[in-house]
Design a protein around this motif. Structure first.
Motif, PDB file in Angstrom:
ATOM      1  N   ALA A 118       0.836  -1.201   0.000  1.00 51.27           N
ATOM      2  CA  ALA A 118       0.000   0.000   0.000  1.00 51.27           C
ATOM      3  C   ALA A 118       0.869   1.249   0.000  1.00 51.27           C
ATOM      4  O   ALA A 118       0.556   2.253  -0.669  1.00 51.27           O
ATOM      5  CB  ALA A 118      -0.925  -0.001   1.216  1.00 51.27           C
ATOM      6  N   VAL A 119       2.000   1.202   0.730  1.00 47.75           N
ATOM      7  CA  VAL A 119       2.914   2.343   0.772  1.00 47.75           C
ATOM      8  C   VAL A 119       3.462   2.630  -0.621  1.00 47.75           C
ATOM      9  O   VAL A 119       3.507   3.781  -1.077  1.00 47.75           O
ATOM     10  CB  VAL A 119       4.076   2.082   1.756  1.00 47.75           C
ATOM     11  CG1 VAL A 119       5.118   3.193   1.652  1.00 47.75           C
ATOM     12  CG2 VAL A 119       3.554   1.965   3.177  1.00 47.75           C
ATOM     13  N   THR A 120       3.895   1.579  -1.292  1.00 47.15           N
ATOM     14  CA  THR A 120       4.463   1.729  -2.635  1.00 47.15           C
ATOM     15  C   THR A 120       3.451   2.354  -3.589  1.00 47.15           C
ATOM     16  O   THR A 120       3.765   3.273  -4.360  1.00 47.15           O
ATOM     17  CB  THR A 120       4.913   0.364  -3.175  1.00 47.15           C
ATOM     18  OG1 THR A 120       5.888  -0.197  -2.282  1.00 47.15           O
ATOM     19  CG2 THR A 120       5.513   0.496  -4.566  1.00 47.15           C
ATOM     20  N   ARG A 121       2.240   1.873  -3.556  1.00 49.61           N
ATOM     21  CA  ARG A 121       1.209   2.373  -4.465  1.00 49.61           C
ATOM     22  C   ARG A 121       0.809   3.810  -4.119  1.00 49.61           C
ATOM     23  O   ARG A 121       0.573   4.639  -5.008  1.00 49.61           O
ATOM     24  CB  ARG A 121      -0.005   1.440  -4.416  1.00 49.61           C
ATOM     25  CG  ARG A 121       0.305   0.084  -5.006  1.00 49.61           C
ATOM     26  CD  ARG A 121      -0.833  -0.915  -4.774  1.00 49.61           C
ATOM     27  NE  ARG A 121      -2.054  -0.495  -5.457  1.00 49.61           N
ATOM     28  CZ  ARG A 121      -3.206  -1.171  -5.384  1.00 49.61           C
ATOM     29  NH1 ARG A 121      -3.268  -2.293  -4.673  1.00 49.61           N
ATOM     30  NH2 ARG A 121      -4.267  -0.734  -6.035  1.00 49.61           N
ATOM     31  N   ALA A 160       3.367   6.198  -5.272  1.00 44.38           N
ATOM     32  CA  ALA A 160       3.331   6.340  -6.729  1.00 44.38           C
ATOM     33  C   ALA A 160       2.176   7.216  -7.180  1.00 44.38           C
ATOM     34  O   ALA A 160       2.017   7.472  -8.379  1.00 44.38           O
ATOM     35  CB  ALA A 160       3.230   4.972  -7.378  1.00 44.38           C
ATOM     36  N   GLY A 161       1.374   7.669  -6.210  1.00 44.66           N
ATOM     37  CA  GLY A 161       0.311   8.610  -6.549  1.00 44.66           C
ATOM     38  C   GLY A 161      -1.076   8.019  -6.649  1.00 44.66           C
ATOM     39  O   GLY A 161      -2.022   8.707  -7.048  1.00 44.66           O
ATOM     40  N   GLU A 217      -7.811   6.982  -0.789  1.00 41.40           N
ATOM     41  CA  GLU A 217      -9.117   6.494  -0.354  1.00 41.40           C
ATOM     42  C   GLU A 217      -9.403   5.120  -0.949  1.00 41.40           C
ATOM     43  O   GLU A 217      -9.958   4.237  -0.278  1.00 41.40           O
ATOM     44  CB  GLU A 217     -10.215   7.491  -0.729  1.00 41.40           C
ATOM     45  CG  GLU A 217     -10.151   8.785   0.074  1.00 41.40           C
ATOM     46  CD  GLU A 217     -11.385   9.642  -0.129  1.00 41.40           C
ATOM     47  OE1 GLU A 217     -12.350   9.149  -0.736  1.00 41.40           O
ATOM     48  OE2 GLU A 217     -11.369  10.797   0.337  1.00 41.40           O
ATOM     49  N   ALA A 218      -9.015   4.920  -2.186  1.00 38.14           N
ATOM     50  CA  ALA A 218      -9.190   3.609  -2.813  1.00 38.14           C
ATOM     51  C   ALA A 218      -8.320   2.562  -2.125  1.00 38.14           C
ATOM     52  O   ALA A 218      -8.735   1.410  -1.933  1.00 38.14           O
ATOM     53  CB  ALA A 218      -8.847   3.690  -4.291  1.00 38.14           C
ATOM     54  N   LEU A 219      -7.109   2.975  -1.749  1.00 40.98           N
ATOM     55  CA  LEU A 219      -6.218   2.049  -1.042  1.00 40.98           C
ATOM     56  C   LEU A 219      -6.759   1.685   0.333  1.00 40.98           C
ATOM     57  O   LEU A 219      -6.610   0.542   0.784  1.00 40.98           O
ATOM     58  CB  LEU A 219      -4.826   2.673  -0.914  1.00 40.98           C
ATOM     59  CG  LEU A 219      -4.062   2.889  -2.231  1.00 40.98           C
ATOM     60  CD1 LEU A 219      -2.763   3.650  -1.975  1.00 40.98           C
ATOM     61  CD2 LEU A 219      -3.781   1.553  -2.916  1.00 40.98           C
ATOM     62  N   GLY A 264       3.367  16.561   7.573  1.00 34.15           N
ATOM     63  CA  GLY A 264       2.926  17.730   6.824  1.00 34.15           C
ATOM     64  C   GLY A 264       1.723  17.372   5.975  1.00 34.15           C
ATOM     65  O   GLY A 264       1.386  16.193   5.806  1.00 34.15           O
ATOM     66  N   ASN A 265       1.075  18.367   5.425  1.00 35.37           N
ATOM     67  CA  ASN A 265      -0.088  18.121   4.572  1.00 35.37           C
ATOM     68  C   ASN A 265       0.265  17.174   3.429  1.00 35.37           C
ATOM     69  O   ASN A 265       1.297  17.348   2.752  1.00 35.37           O
ATOM     70  CB  ASN A 265      -0.614  19.438   4.000  1.00 35.37           C
ATOM     71  CG  ASN A 265      -1.409  20.217   5.022  1.00 35.37           C
ATOM     72  OD1 ASN A 265      -1.927  19.658   5.982  1.00 35.37           O
ATOM     73  ND2 ASN A 265      -1.498  21.524   4.828  1.00 35.37           N
ATOM     74  N   GLU A 266      -0.569  16.156   3.225  1.00 33.13           N
ATOM     75  CA  GLU A 266      -0.426  15.152   2.174  1.00 33.13           C
ATOM     76  C   GLU A 266       0.755  14.198   2.395  1.00 33.13           C
ATOM     77  O   GLU A 266       1.025  13.333   1.556  1.00 33.13           O
ATOM     78  CB  GLU A 266      -0.280  15.811   0.789  1.00 33.13           C
ATOM     79  CG  GLU A 266      -1.458  16.694   0.404  1.00 33.13           C
ATOM     80  CD  GLU A 266      -2.762  15.922   0.329  1.00 33.13           C
ATOM     81  OE1 GLU A 266      -2.780  14.825  -0.252  1.00 33.13           O
ATOM     82  OE2 GLU A 266      -3.774  16.432   0.885  1.00 33.13           O
ATOM     83  N   GLU A 267       1.449  14.316   3.519  1.00 32.75           N
ATOM     84  CA  GLU A 267       2.617  13.462   3.772  1.00 32.75           C
ATOM     85  C   GLU A 267       2.184  12.101   4.309  1.00 32.75           C
ATOM     86  O   GLU A 267       1.242  11.987   5.092  1.00 32.75           O
ATOM     87  CB  GLU A 267       3.545  14.146   4.774  1.00 32.75           C
ATOM     88  CG  GLU A 267       4.840  13.374   5.041  1.00 32.75           C
ATOM     89  CD  GLU A 267       5.750  14.070   6.033  1.00 32.75           C
ATOM     90  OE1 GLU A 267       6.796  13.500   6.372  1.00 32.75           O
ATOM     91  OE2 GLU A 267       5.397  15.184   6.481  1.00 32.75           O
ATOM     92  N   LEU A 268       2.910  11.050   3.879  1.00 33.44           N
ATOM     93  CA  LEU A 268       2.684   9.703   4.393  1.00 33.44           C
ATOM     94  C   LEU A 268       3.584   9.444   5.591  1.00 33.44           C
ATOM     95  O   LEU A 268       4.744   9.898   5.637  1.00 33.44           O
ATOM     96  CB  LEU A 268       2.994   8.654   3.314  1.00 33.44           C
ATOM     97  CG  LEU A 268       2.049   8.547   2.114  1.00 33.44           C
ATOM     98  CD1 LEU A 268       2.610   7.513   1.127  1.00 33.44           C
ATOM     99  CD2 LEU A 268       0.656   8.148   2.561  1.00 33.44           C
TER     100      LEU A 268
END
Length: 346
Positions: free
Chosen positions: A216-219, A222-223, A227-229, A260-264
């Motif tokens: 899941a991290v890899t996908r 990759a962008g 939510e789908a993940l 940060g915003n949008e950060e994983l």
């Protein structure tokens, strides 16, 4: 018709003050059951007494508010324990006991109503009493003097509360109250047996769960749509969470608040599974502002609680069980009064 039950008492009444029941009491608390009561006296706390007509005003208004919202059949609902009517009676008892107690506290603090407040009390009492029909007056055995006394004591109790919490700083910083929003993928490290008991995964199963989440991290990196993940990978129904400091597991919170915003986030393990977070917002202004109010109210209640508890546990309380057992809700179509405190608050 009202869409809610009107709050009948101070915002601190969850503290409670019952004269009966099985609540744990301070060893200094003195509760006395005695026969030395005046006519219709329900209870006495030191020098403060409560009489049956006062209880009936509270009980009848609360009864009719419930019926306006839920219908008269509400009293037939099976609560699995004490009847709803008995629960409402106990609530009324607690409310009146707390108000009487706070009026005793007012004597210590020299808290009194000013002339303008007294005029408002008198006007409210006149308005409410005149709103009652003859059946209601007779059934509750109430006089204008009783209504005025109830409003006076309620107003004084509110002033005592404000007096006690007056030094609480209402200014809360954005950082202290900050609420953030994250999305999460959770892969559980347990399964449940037939009885529902949690069985921890063995090491091989845990390695598989971890490798699953790395996919899941890899996908996500990759962008791909997070939510789908979440729908595909997560074992938790909670996908998006908003929270402030002190509301989550410490490790979860530390990781989330440093994104940060949008950060994983990195993958991390808690007691129930592996987690992957994505920060949606490092500052949710609307929820942060709401949290500031919540923090201030909690501080006020904490301060009031400390003061109230230290005072109440030294008081002698006398309960007239005979009169109390005779009190019940009124069953009469002509008795509809429900705006006792609405009139006061307006």
């Amino acid at each position: 018709m009202k869409n809610r039950i009107t709050k009948l008492i101070l915002p601190v009444l969850m503290i409670g003050f019952l004269l009966t029941g099985c609540g744990k009491l301070n060893e200094d608390t003195k509760i006395v059951l005695t026969t030395g009561f005046a006519k219709d006296e329900v209870f006495r706390i030191e020098t403060a007494s409560c009489y049956k007509p006062e209880v009936m005003v509270y009980l009848t208004n609360m009864q009719n508010q419930y019926e306006q919202v839920y219908g008269k059949e509400i009293w037939d609902v099976d609560t699995g324990g004490a009847s709803l009517e008995e629960s409402i009676k106990q609530s009324v008892l607690a409310q009146l006991a707390q108000i009487k107690t706070m009026n005793l506290m007012a004597e210590n603090y020299d808290v009194q109503l000013n002339d303008a407040e007294k005029e408002k009390v008198e006007a409210s009492a006149k308005q409410y009493f005149e709103s009652l029909n003859d059946t209601e007056k007779e059934a509750m055995d109430v006089s204008k003097a009783t209504i005025e006394r109830l409003y006076t004591e309620y107003a004084i109790a509110n002033k005592v509360y404000e007096y006690i919490i007056q030094d609480v700083n209402p200014e809360i910083s954005d950082d202290e109250a900050r609420k953030i929003t994250v999305q999460q993928i959770v892969v559980r490290t347990y399964r449940r047996d037939a009885s529902g008991k949690q069985i921890p995964l063995d090491e091989a199963e845990k390695r598989y769960a971890y490798s699953k989440l790395t996919g899941a991290v890899t996908r996500a990196a990759a962008g791909e749509d997070f939510e789908a993940l979440m729908d595909e990978y997560s074992d938790s129904q909670e996908h998006t969470l908003s929270f402030g400091k002190g509301e989550m597991d410490p490790e979860y919170e530390e990781i989330a608040f440093n994104l940060g915003n949008e950060e994983l986030s990195r993958i991390f393990e808690l007691e129930d599974g592996y987690y992957l977070l994505k920060c949606v917002s490092t500052f949710n202004k609307e929820e942060t502002d709401a949290n500031k109010i919540k923090i201030v109210e909690q501080r006020r209640n904490d301060i009031f609680s400390q003061e109230y508890d230290s005072f109440v546990n030294t008081l002698i309380r006398n309960m007239n069980e005979e009169v109390w057992s005779e009190i019940s809700m009124l069953k009469d179509e002509k008795i509809t009064t429900a705006d006792f405190f609405d009139i006061y608050n307006s």
